[in-house]
Scaffold this motif. Structure first.
Motif, short mmCIF file in Angstrom:
data_model
loop_
_atom_site.label_atom_id
_atom_site.label_comp_id
_atom_site.label_asym_id
_atom_site.label_seq_id
_atom_site.Cartn_x
_atom_site.Cartn_y
_atom_site.Cartn_z
N TYR A 98 0.95 -1.37 0.03
CA TYR A 98 0.03 0.11 -0.03
C TYR A 98 0.88 1.27 0.02
CZ TYR A 98 -4.17 -2.72 0.87
OH TYR A 98 -5.23 -3.65 0.60
N TRP A 99 1.97 1.08 0.60
CA TRP A 99 2.71 2.41 0.67
C TRP A 99 3.36 2.55 -0.56
CZ3 TRP A 99 2.64 6.38 3.84
CH2 TRP A 99 2.17 6.08 5.13
N ILE A 100 3.73 1.63 -1.14
CA ILE A 100 4.45 1.61 -2.73
C ILE A 100 3.25 2.18 -3.72
CG2 ILE A 100 5.37 0.31 -4.45
CD1 ILE A 100 6.79 -1.38 -2.50
N PHE A 101 2.28 1.63 -3.34
CA PHE A 101 0.99 1.77 -4.23
C PHE A 101 0.82 3.54 -4.28
CE2 PHE A 101 -3.47 1.50 -5.95
CZ PHE A 101 -3.04 1.21 -6.93
N PHE A 102 0.57 3.89 -2.84
CA PHE A 102 0.43 5.41 -2.53
C PHE A 102 1.61 6.28 -2.98
CE2 PHE A 102 0.72 8.86 0.50
CZ PHE A 102 -0.52 9.51 0.28
N GLY A 103 2.59 5.81 -2.84
CA GLY A 103 3.82 6.54 -3.51
C GLY A 103 3.83 6.80 -4.93
N SER A 104 3.28 5.87 -5.63
CA SER A 104 3.22 6.00 -7.03
C SER A 104 2.28 7.23 -7.54
CB SER A 104 3.06 4.85 -7.81
OG SER A 104 1.59 4.34 -7.26
N PHE A 105 1.29 7.16 -6.51
CA PHE A 105 0.29 8.36 -6.86
C PHE A 105 0.73 9.62 -6.51
CE2 PHE A 105 -3.07 5.00 -6.43
CZ PHE A 105 -3.58 5.11 -7.75
N VAL A 106 1.61 9.71 -5.44
CA VAL A 106 2.37 10.82 -5.02
C VAL A 106 3.11 11.37 -6.02
CG1 VAL A 106 3.86 11.94 -3.29
CG2 VAL A 106 1.75 10.67 -2.50
N ALA A 136 3.08 10.83 -9.14
CA ALA A 136 2.47 11.22 -10.55
C ALA A 136 1.74 12.38 -10.17
CB ALA A 136 1.36 10.08 -10.75
N ALA A 137 1.39 12.59 -9.07
CA ALA A 137 0.68 13.92 -8.78
C ALA A 137 1.68 15.10 -8.64
CB ALA A 137 0.04 13.92 -7.44
N SER A 138 2.83 14.83 -8.29
CA SER A 138 4.06 15.91 -8.23
C SER A 138 4.45 16.07 -9.61
CB SER A 138 5.13 15.24 -7.40
OG SER A 138 4.83 14.91 -6.10
N LEU A 139 4.67 14.92 -10.41
CA LEU A 139 5.03 15.30 -11.83
C LEU A 139 4.11 16.14 -12.66
CD1 LEU A 139 6.63 11.88 -12.68
CD2 LEU A 139 7.68 13.99 -12.23
N GLY A 150 1.87 18.30 -11.21
CA GLY A 150 2.43 19.65 -10.59
C GLY A 150 3.44 20.34 -11.12
N LEU A 151 4.45 19.85 -11.45
CA LEU A 151 5.78 20.43 -11.87
C LEU A 151 5.29 20.76 -13.38
CD1 LEU A 151 8.62 18.24 -10.57
CD2 LEU A 151 8.05 20.40 -10.04
N THR A 152 4.50 20.10 -14.04
CA THR A 152 4.20 20.17 -15.48
C THR A 152 3.25 21.60 -15.39
OG1 THR A 152 4.42 17.84 -16.03
CG2 THR A 152 3.18 19.37 -17.51
N ALA A 153 2.37 21.65 -14.85
CA ALA A 153 1.43 22.84 -14.50
C ALA A 153 2.27 24.16 -14.03
CB ALA A 153 0.13 22.47 -13.67
N LEU A 154 3.08 23.71 -13.26
CA LEU A 154 4.09 24.92 -12.74
C LEU A 154 4.98 25.40 -13.83
CD1 LEU A 154 5.15 26.68 -10.53
CD2 LEU A 154 7.09 25.22 -10.35
N ALA A 155 5.41 24.53 -14.81
CA ALA A 155 6.29 25.00 -16.00
C ALA A 155 5.18 25.56 -17.07
CB ALA A 155 6.82 23.69 -16.49
N TYR A 156 4.06 25.17 -17.08
CA TYR A 156 3.20 25.80 -18.19
C TYR A 156 2.63 27.19 -17.76
CZ TYR A 156 -0.96 26.42 -21.11
OH TYR A 156 -1.96 26.62 -21.82
N PHE A 157 2.34 27.34 -16.33
CA PHE A 157 1.75 28.71 -16.08
C PHE A 157 3.03 29.45 -15.64
CE2 PHE A 157 -1.88 25.72 -15.08
CZ PHE A 157 -2.88 26.79 -15.95
N SER A 158 4.13 29.16 -15.49
CA SER A 158 5.29 30.20 -15.12
C SER A 158 6.40 29.79 -16.00
CB SER A 158 5.79 29.82 -13.88
OG SER A 158 6.75 30.72 -13.44
N PRO A 159 6.39 29.84 -17.39
CA PRO A 159 7.48 29.61 -18.27
C PRO A 159 8.75 30.55 -18.11
CG PRO A 159 5.93 31.06 -19.26
CD PRO A 159 5.27 30.97 -18.05
N ILE A 160 9.70 29.58 -18.67
CA ILE A 160 11.31 30.24 -18.72
C ILE A 160 11.19 31.07 -20.09
CG2 ILE A 160 13.61 29.83 -18.77
CD1 ILE A 160 13.06 27.15 -17.17
N HIS A 161 11.67 32.50 -19.41
CA HIS A 161 11.90 33.20 -20.82
C HIS A 161 13.12 33.44 -20.99
CE1 HIS A 161 7.73 33.80 -21.18
NE2 HIS A 161 7.45 34.26 -19.98
#
Length: 121
Positions: free
Chosen positions: A79-87, A89-92, A94-105
Motif C-alpha cells: 500500500y505504501w508503494i502504491f500510494f507513493g506512485s500516486f504521490v 504522479a501528482a508531483s510530476l 504539478g511540476l508540469t502545470a508549474l512549467a506551463y503557467f510560469s514559463p522560462i523566458h
C-alpha cells in the motif's frame, strides 16, 4: 487463496460481477462522451465530461487493482508503494502545470520572445 470448490465458485462469481461492472463503466464512459442527455457542462465534449470520464476510469482502475491484482489482501508495504506512485504522479503533474503557467523566458529555450535579454546578460 481458495481451498475448496465452494470458495472457487464464490471467487468466480465475484470476478464475473467485477467484470460486469467494468464493462458497464466502459459503456457509461462511451455514453457520457456521445449522448446529449448525459452531457454535463457546456454542449459537446468539454472539461466536465473529461473529468467525469477520468472519475469512471479511476473507479475501474481501483477495481482492477483491488480485485484482479489482489491488492485488497496485500501487506502494508504494498500500500505504501502504491500510494507513493500516486504521490509521484501528482508531483510530476504539478511540476508540469508549474512549467506551463510560469514559463522560462530565456533566449536559449524554444519559444522565447525575440529580443529578450536574460538577467545575466
Amino acid at each position: 487463496m481458495a481451498d475448496s470448490p465452494e470458495d472457487i465458485k464464490k471467487k468466480v462469481k465475484s470476478y464475473l460481477l467485477v467484470g460486469g461492472v467494468l464493462f458497464l463503466g466502459t459503456y457509461l464512459t462511451y455514453k457520457v462522451a456521445t449522448t446529449e442527455v448525459l452531457d454535463i457542462g457546456k454542449h459537446g465534449f468539454d472539461t466536465a465530461d473529461c473529468l467525469l470520464g477520468f472519475l469512471i476510469a479511476t473507479i475501474k482502475a481501483t477495481l482492477v487493482a483491488a480485485i484482479f491484482m489482489h491488492l485488497n489482501h496485500e501487506k502494508k508495504a504494498i500500500y505504501w508503494i502504491f500510494f507513493g506512485s500516486f504521490v509521484t504522479a501528482a508531483s510530476l503533474a504539478g511540476l508540469t502545470a508549474l512549467a506551463y503557467f510560469s514559463p522560462i523566458h530565456d533566449k536559449f529555450f524554444p519559444g522565447a520572445k525575440a529580443g529578450y535579454v536574460g538577467q545575466h546578460d
